[in-house]
Design a protein around this motif. Structure first.
Motif, short mmCIF file in Angstrom:
data_model
loop_
_atom_site.label_atom_id
_atom_site.label_comp_id
_atom_site.label_asym_id
_atom_site.label_seq_id
_atom_site.Cartn_x
_atom_site.Cartn_y
_atom_site.Cartn_z
N PRO A 141 0.82 -1.22 0.00
CA PRO A 141 0.00 0.00 0.00
C PRO A 141 0.84 1.27 0.00
O PRO A 141 0.49 2.26 -0.61
N ALA A 142 1.99 1.23 0.72
CA ALA A 142 2.88 2.39 0.75
C ALA A 142 4.25 1.94 1.22
O ALA A 142 4.41 0.89 1.84
N MET A 143 5.24 2.76 0.91
CA MET A 143 6.60 2.52 1.36
C MET A 143 7.21 3.85 1.79
O MET A 143 7.00 4.87 1.13
N VAL A 144 7.94 3.81 2.90
CA VAL A 144 8.78 4.94 3.29
C VAL A 144 10.20 4.57 2.88
O VAL A 144 10.73 3.55 3.30
N ARG A 145 10.80 5.40 2.04
CA ARG A 145 12.12 5.11 1.52
C ARG A 145 13.20 5.59 2.50
O ARG A 145 12.92 6.31 3.46
N ASP A 146 14.44 5.19 2.26
CA ASP A 146 15.55 5.60 3.13
C ASP A 146 15.67 7.12 3.21
O ASP A 146 16.10 7.67 4.22
N SER A 147 15.29 7.80 2.14
CA SER A 147 15.36 9.26 2.10
C SER A 147 14.26 9.93 2.90
O SER A 147 14.29 11.14 3.12
N GLY A 148 13.27 9.14 3.33
CA GLY A 148 12.10 9.70 3.98
C GLY A 148 10.95 9.97 3.02
O GLY A 148 9.83 10.30 3.45
N ASP A 149 11.22 9.83 1.72
CA ASP A 149 10.15 9.99 0.73
C ASP A 149 9.10 8.90 0.91
O ASP A 149 9.41 7.79 1.37
N ILE A 150 7.88 9.22 0.51
CA ILE A 150 6.76 8.29 0.63
C ILE A 150 6.27 7.91 -0.75
O ILE A 150 6.07 8.77 -1.61
N TRP A 151 6.11 6.61 -0.95
CA TRP A 151 5.50 6.10 -2.18
C TRP A 151 4.16 5.48 -1.84
O TRP A 151 4.05 4.68 -0.89
N LEU A 152 3.13 5.83 -2.61
CA LEU A 152 1.78 5.30 -2.43
C LEU A 152 1.42 4.41 -3.61
O LEU A 152 1.61 4.80 -4.76
N GLY A 153 0.88 3.22 -3.34
CA GLY A 153 0.49 2.30 -4.40
C GLY A 153 -1.02 2.30 -4.63
O GLY A 153 -1.80 2.24 -3.68
N LEU A 154 -1.42 2.35 -5.89
CA LEU A 154 -2.84 2.31 -6.24
C LEU A 154 -3.36 0.88 -6.40
O LEU A 154 -4.51 0.59 -6.08
N GLN A 155 -2.53 -0.01 -6.93
CA GLN A 155 -2.95 -1.38 -7.19
C GLN A 155 -2.52 -2.24 -6.00
O GLN A 155 -1.36 -2.64 -5.89
N VAL A 156 -3.49 -2.51 -5.12
CA VAL A 156 -3.21 -3.19 -3.86
C VAL A 156 -4.13 -4.40 -3.71
O VAL A 156 -5.02 -4.63 -4.52
N GLN A 157 -3.92 -5.17 -2.66
CA GLN A 157 -4.68 -6.40 -2.47
C GLN A 157 -5.90 -6.23 -1.57
O GLN A 157 -6.77 -7.09 -1.56
N HIS A 158 -5.98 -5.15 -0.81
CA HIS A 158 -7.13 -4.97 0.08
C HIS A 158 -8.25 -4.23 -0.63
O HIS A 158 -8.01 -3.48 -1.59
N SER A 159 -9.47 -4.40 -0.16
CA SER A 159 -10.65 -3.72 -0.71
C SER A 159 -11.60 -3.43 0.45
O SER A 159 -12.27 -4.33 0.94
N TYR A 160 -11.66 -2.19 0.87
CA TYR A 160 -12.51 -1.82 1.99
C TYR A 160 -13.66 -0.90 1.58
O TYR A 160 -14.28 -0.28 2.43
N GLY A 161 -13.95 -0.83 0.29
CA GLY A 161 -15.13 -0.11 -0.16
C GLY A 161 -14.90 1.32 -0.57
O GLY A 161 -15.71 1.90 -1.29
#
Length: 309
Positions: free
Chosen positions: A94-114
């Motif tokens: 769903p997301a990753m915090v990189r070593d630099s502190g940058d944040i990556w957000l993923g759109l294609q994920v495995q959960h579905s909460y509506g």
């Protein structure tokens, strides 16, 4: 003696509710009764158009549903952390915090909460709360809170479509053989995809046996179907020589028309015809009552549901 019917009638769904035989709103492709409507299933807080109000709503839907590899920077309304939206992250994180502190957000994920926009908002909040590098997950429904569009500035997204997932490691200067091997394996399943420049949220792709143009549109469904019916009846629904309008799919409250294209068409030749089609579509939106031929075309279009591949 008459035999008893084995068919049990299902109560009609109340307005705003999902019927047991309707598609589950989580987007799994299953019927509601076999998914979140099953006994013990988690009832999602379903939002029909979750990305409404988000910058580049149609493109965000395309990136979530259609595009293999793409990224776009996001600007936060508060704070200075660098945030990158991506179609897919390693392991469908769903997301990753990189070593630099940058944040990556993923759109294609495995959960579905509506409500995927709320899911993204919750994941972003969790990522912003830490600078510890690693994966940020969403193991359960997040509950009430801000959606992604509440946390970012209202500007058009600058989307880059990639040939593969090299962006997974573009911030890692020293790459070992295992990284390169994992990247090569992931890239082997990427279908060539190009975002058109002349219109919004239209994507050409080559799936091997054929080419497609898939175009997420912002219009209300009934109005769009009427306009498409007018163009279809008038023979003006082509986007390239030899193209065929094959139907549409629904995604997150919007429709995405789909055209089959002859192999070898490519994306570049679609720019002019797509722009002309967009102008014709806007004009067709202004029409009044449908003619008999247009009503017939509309009935056929409404039944042309295609599967995302």
């Amino acid at each position: 003696m008459a035999k008893k019917s084995r068919n049990k009638s299902q109560p009609a769904a109340a307005p705003g509710e999902v019927g047991p035989r309707q598609p589950c709103p989580c987007g799994s492709g299953k019927r509601y009764k076999a998914c979140h409507g099953a006994a013990g299933g988690a009832a999602p807080t379903f939002v029909a158009r979750p990305f409404e109000g988000m910058p580049s709503e149609c493109d965000v839907i395309a990136l979530r549903e259609l595009v293999p590899a793409a990224t776009a920077p996001l600007t936060l309304t508060e704070g200075s952390r660098t945030v990158r939206l991506a179609t897919l992250l390693p392991g469908a994180a769903p997301a990753m915090v990189r070593d630099s502190g940058d944040i990556w957000l993923g759109l294609q994920v495995q959960h579905s909460y509506g409500n995927p926009a709320r899911d993204l908002g919750a994941v972003l909040e969790a990522a912003l709360a830490t600078e510890e590098p690693g994966i940020v997950g969403l193991p359960s429904a997040p509950g009430e809170g801000p959606s992604l569009q509440d946390l970012i500035s209202d500007t058009t997204l600058d989307i880059t479509v990639h040939d593969g997932f090299e962006y997974w490691i573009d911030d890692i200067p020293d790459r070992d053989a295992s990284m390169e091997a994992a990247l090569e394996q992931a890239n082997s399943g990427v279908m060539p995809t190009v975002r058109l420049e002349s219109v919004e949220a239209a994507y050409w792709t080559n799936v091997g046996t054929k080419e497609h143009l898939r175009w997420v549109m912002p219009h209300q469904e009934d109005q769009l179907l009427d306009a498409l019916a007018r163009l279809h009846a008038a023979g003006k629904d082509s986007v390239a020589e030899g193209s065929r309008f094959v139907g549409m799919f629904r995604a997150h409250g919007l429709l995405a028309p789909v055209w089959d294209l002859p192999l070898g068409t490519g994306a570049e030749v679609l720019e002019g015809p797509a722009k002309a089609f967009a102008a014709d579509l806007e004009e067709a939106m202004k029409g009044g009552e449908l003619t008999a031929a247009e009503r017939s075309a509309r009935a056929g279009l409404a039944n042309r549901q295609v599967t995302i591949r």
